[in-house]
Scaffold this active site. Structure first.
Site, PDB file in Angstrom:
ATOM      1  N   HIS A  80      49.430  52.372  27.390  1.00 47.59           N
ATOM      2  CA  HIS A  80      49.879  51.021  27.731  1.00 47.59           C
ATOM      3  C   HIS A  80      48.669  50.106  27.693  1.00 47.59           C
ATOM      4  O   HIS A  80      47.612  50.435  28.243  1.00 47.59           O
ATOM      5  CB  HIS A  80      50.529  51.026  29.120  1.00 47.59           C
ATOM      6  CG  HIS A  80      50.592  49.655  29.717  1.00 47.59           C
ATOM      7  ND1 HIS A  80      51.186  48.588  29.074  1.00 47.59           N
ATOM      8  CD2 HIS A  80      50.111  49.171  30.895  1.00 47.59           C
ATOM      9  CE1 HIS A  80      51.070  47.515  29.829  1.00 47.59           C
ATOM     10  NE2 HIS A  80      50.424  47.829  30.926  1.00 47.59           N
TER      11      HIS A  80
ATOM     12  N   CYS B 188      55.121  47.809  33.646  1.00 46.88           N
ATOM     13  CA  CYS B 188      54.239  48.365  32.606  1.00 46.88           C
ATOM     14  C   CYS B 188      54.653  49.757  32.153  1.00 46.88           C
ATOM     15  O   CYS B 188      54.414  50.139  31.014  1.00 46.88           O
ATOM     16  CB  CYS B 188      52.800  48.393  33.093  1.00 46.88           C
ATOM     17  SG  CYS B 188      52.217  46.762  33.523  1.00 46.88           S
TER      18      CYS B 188
ATOM     19  N   ASN C 122      48.281  41.917  27.347  1.00 42.96           N
ATOM     20  CA  ASN C 122      49.133  42.938  27.972  1.00 42.96           C
ATOM     21  C   ASN C 122      50.585  42.466  27.874  1.00 42.96           C
ATOM     22  O   ASN C 122      50.954  41.469  28.490  1.00 42.96           O
ATOM     23  CB  ASN C 122      48.685  43.102  29.431  1.00 42.96           C
ATOM     24  CG  ASN C 122      49.529  44.091  30.220  1.00 42.96           C
ATOM     25  OD1 ASN C 122      50.636  44.431  29.841  1.00 42.96           O
ATOM     26  ND2 ASN C 122      48.994  44.534  31.350  1.00 42.96           N
TER      27      ASN C 122
HETATM   28  O1  UT7 Z   1      49.396  46.543  33.203  1.00 42.41           O
HETATM   29  C1  UT7 Z   1      48.985  46.834  34.509  1.00 42.41           C
HETATM   30  C2  UT7 Z   1      48.663  45.572  35.148  1.00 42.41           C
HETATM   31  N1  UT7 Z   1      47.356  45.108  35.267  1.00 42.41           N
HETATM   32  C3  UT7 Z   1      46.210  45.757  35.098  1.00 42.41           C
HETATM   33  O2  UT7 Z   1      46.085  46.870  34.686  1.00 42.41           O
HETATM   34  C4  UT7 Z   1      44.998  44.976  35.473  1.00 42.41           C
HETATM   35  C5  UT7 Z   1      43.933  45.818  36.119  1.00 42.41           C
HETATM   36  N2  UT7 Z   1      42.831  44.997  36.584  1.00 42.41           N
HETATM   37  C6  UT7 Z   1      42.053  44.296  35.750  1.00 42.41           C
HETATM   38  O3  UT7 Z   1      42.231  44.334  34.550  1.00 42.41           O
HETATM   39  C7  UT7 Z   1      40.895  43.520  36.348  1.00 42.41           C
HETATM   40  O4  UT7 Z   1      40.877  43.727  37.744  1.00 42.41           O
HETATM   41  C8  UT7 Z   1      40.982  41.987  36.059  1.00 42.41           C
HETATM   42  C9  UT7 Z   1      40.699  41.743  34.579  1.00 42.41           C
HETATM   43  C10 UT7 Z   1      42.320  41.435  36.427  1.00 42.41           C
HETATM   44  C11 UT7 Z   1      39.938  41.238  36.866  1.00 42.41           C
HETATM   45  O5  UT7 Z   1      38.662  41.757  36.587  1.00 42.41           O
HETATM   46  P1  UT7 Z   1      37.696  42.162  37.802  1.00 42.41           P
HETATM   47  O6  UT7 Z   1      36.431  42.592  37.187  1.00 42.41           O
HETATM   48  O7  UT7 Z   1      38.415  43.153  38.657  1.00 42.41           O
HETATM   49  O8  UT7 Z   1      37.500  40.794  38.541  1.00 42.41           O
HETATM   50  P2  UT7 Z   1      37.802  40.387  40.052  1.00 42.41           P
HETATM   51  O9  UT7 Z   1      39.253  40.239  40.296  1.00 42.41           O
HETATM   52  O10 UT7 Z   1      37.013  41.278  40.977  1.00 42.41           O
HETATM   53  O11 UT7 Z   1      37.145  38.965  40.103  1.00 42.41           O
HETATM   54  C12 UT7 Z   1      35.730  38.768  39.880  1.00 42.41           C
HETATM   55  C13 UT7 Z   1      35.467  37.287  39.811  1.00 42.41           C
HETATM   56  C14 UT7 Z   1      36.087  36.503  40.962  1.00 42.41           C
HETATM   57  O12 UT7 Z   1      35.204  35.455  41.302  1.00 42.41           O
HETATM   58  P3  UT7 Z   1      34.206  35.575  42.559  1.00 42.41           P
HETATM   59  O13 UT7 Z   1      35.110  35.793  43.730  1.00 42.41           O
HETATM   60  O14 UT7 Z   1      33.347  36.779  42.271  1.00 42.41           O
HETATM   61  O15 UT7 Z   1      33.480  34.293  42.561  1.00 42.41           O
HETATM   62  C15 UT7 Z   1      37.332  35.898  40.355  1.00 42.41           C
HETATM   63  O16 UT7 Z   1      37.742  34.709  40.978  1.00 42.41           O
HETATM   64  O17 UT7 Z   1      36.049  36.745  38.620  1.00 42.41           O
HETATM   65  C16 UT7 Z   1      36.860  35.618  38.948  1.00 42.41           C
HETATM   66  N3  UT7 Z   1      37.952  35.545  37.983  1.00 42.41           N
HETATM   67  C17 UT7 Z   1      37.830  34.883  36.834  1.00 42.41           C
HETATM   68  N4  UT7 Z   1      36.831  34.163  36.306  1.00 42.41           N
HETATM   69  C18 UT7 Z   1      37.030  33.622  35.099  1.00 42.41           C
HETATM   70  C19 UT7 Z   1      39.173  36.113  38.048  1.00 42.41           C
HETATM   71  N5  UT7 Z   1      39.878  35.820  36.923  1.00 42.41           N
HETATM   72  C20 UT7 Z   1      39.068  35.052  36.169  1.00 42.41           C
HETATM   73  C21 UT7 Z   1      39.201  34.456  34.910  1.00 42.41           C
HETATM   74  N6  UT7 Z   1      38.175  33.744  34.418  1.00 42.41           N
HETATM   75  N7  UT7 Z   1      40.335  34.579  34.186  1.00 42.41           N
END
Ligand code: UT7
Length: 351
Positions: A278, A116, A308
């Site tokens: 970014h 990134c 992204n």
């Molecule tokens: O460029 C640099 C690289 N990346 C980043 O900057 C990403 C930084 N992080 C993020 O953007 C966020 O952490 C994400 C968008 C990836 C995830 O959002 P979050 O609010 O941190 O969600 P989480 O990983 O804590 O997951 C919450 C819930 C989980 O379910 P349970 O365990 O609460 O039942 C996940 O399994 O959301 C679920 N989940 C989804 N549900 C629907 C994870 N991905 C998805 C999805 N659709 N695509």
């Protein structure tokens, strides 16, 4: 004293639009979840067998060269940033040289793997070469074809819904004007969390960093590849991400590295005319915007349309902003990125 400036900029995104709704038919996710957590509405996917990271980079590069008033043959150094190269090796920079028909064999070509923050690292490298007088036309490219390496199943949904394909490029040239061009760049790294946002297989680690027994790595002899039993069945060949750790670290490092650049140049956040962060997650960009006290018209976001695009995200966004007339002569433009490695960086540019 020589400085370096961005003399031309171009971008390319593939035509094929992949909507959140379409992804929802391939995995358990929803338009609502994706938009609420990331801001993304759709992303672009390259045409398999017809487009590659290099060919997209070439399209962006041709535009950047034309706008810089040079032919690709005048490029004397290429820096190509990508995490999704056409080949394991050689890198995309030489493929781009060939694709652009560059016959200048004096030209060097370098690939960098900083994910990134790849574009900021690449720009900083170009800046060092140009201001020392070593090169006059450095082509800096960020390009990604993520769609060929994502896991289109519920297991991979936290990563897959975020990423998209595209490319951006700039030509960096010398200028003798003071207070013009790239004023400063800042690069950082901390490998402590290397595996928290990574695609680790196939690789030469052989389980070294991971616990060999846990992953059933074979005791291979020299000449054998470290591909353990079950790598394909377990789908261990896809990227993985600890989203929360990345998010929490990003919202600290983004403002920190921007303030570092401002301090170095004696400027304030209020001097920034346009911040191009970014495009990791709209929530991250909005957090950084609030931290810096910038109004909406001083931040360019396009993650809603493209997702992204990793190393390509800053040059695509910067190019769109420039095309929209948001980057004018004399403006102070701030670029910043954070991502896998972890690596992060910033650049301040007087346009
Ligand atoms: O460029 C640099 C690289 N990346 C980043 O900057 C990403 C930084 N992080 C993020 O953007 C966020 O952490 C994400 C968008 C990836 C995830 O959002 P979050 O609010 O941190 O969600 P989480 O990983 O804590 O997951 C919450 C819930 C989980 O379910 P349970 O365990 O609460 O039942 C996940 O399994 O959301 C679920 N989940 C989804 N549900 C629907 C994870 N991905 C998805 C999805 N659709 N695509």
């Amino acid at each position: 004293m020589l400085h370096s400036k961005i003399a031309g900029i171009g971008h390319y995104v593939p035509e094929r639009v992949m909507t959140n709704q379409e992804l929802s038919s391939l995995m358990e996710t929803s338009d609502e979840w994706i938009q609420e957590r990331t801001g993304i509405k759709e992303r672009r996917y390259a045409r398999k067998h017809e487009e590659t990271t290099t060919t997209m980079g070439a399209k962006a590069s041709r535009i950047a060269c034309e706008r810089a008033g040079i032919s690709p043959d005048e490029v004397d150094f290429i820096v190509f940033a990508t995490l999704s190269p056409d080949y394991y090796f050689p890198g995309c920079a030489v493929l781009l040289q060939r694709e652009l028909g560059i016959t200048n064999r004096e030209a060097g070509a370098l690939d960098i793997r900083n994910q990134c923050s790849g574009f900021i690292y690449a720009l900083s490298i170009a800046d060092q070469f140009v201001k020392t007088g070593m090169y006059k036309n450095v082509l800096v490219v960020g390009s990604e074809m993520h769609s060929m390496g994502l896991e289109f199943s519920t297991r991979g949904r936290n990563v897959t819904v975020i990423f998209g394909d595209g490319a951006g490029a700039v030509v960096v040239q010398p200028t003798e004007e003071d207070n013009k061009g790239i004023l400063t760049t800042h690069l950082h790294a901390d490998g402590t969390h290397a595996e928290e946002l990574a695609m680790i297989n196939p690789g030469s680690h052989g389980g070294y960093h991971l616990g060999k027994d846990k992953f059933n790595f074979p005791d291979t002899e020299f000449g054998e590849i470290f591909i353990y039993e079950g790598i394909f069945e377990n789908r261990d060949i896809y990227p993985n991400m600890n989203g929360q750790l990345v998010f929490k670290t990003a919202v600290v490092k983004f403002p920190e590295v921007i303030h570092e650049a401002l301090k170095k140049t004696g400027l304030q956040a209020s001097d920034i005319d346009l911040l191009v962060p970014h495009q990791a997650n709209l929530r991250i960009s909005q957090f950084v915007q609030r931290q810096l006290g910038l109004s909406d018209d001083k931040v360019w976001n396009n993650i809603q349309k493209y997702g992204n695009t990793t190393a390509a995200s800053i040059p695509i966004a910067l190019c769109e902003a420039w095309e929209a007339g948001k980057v004018k002569e004399g403006d102070l433009v701030c670029l910043a990125a954070f991502g896998s490695g972890f690596t992060w960086g910033s650049a301040l540019i007087r346009w």
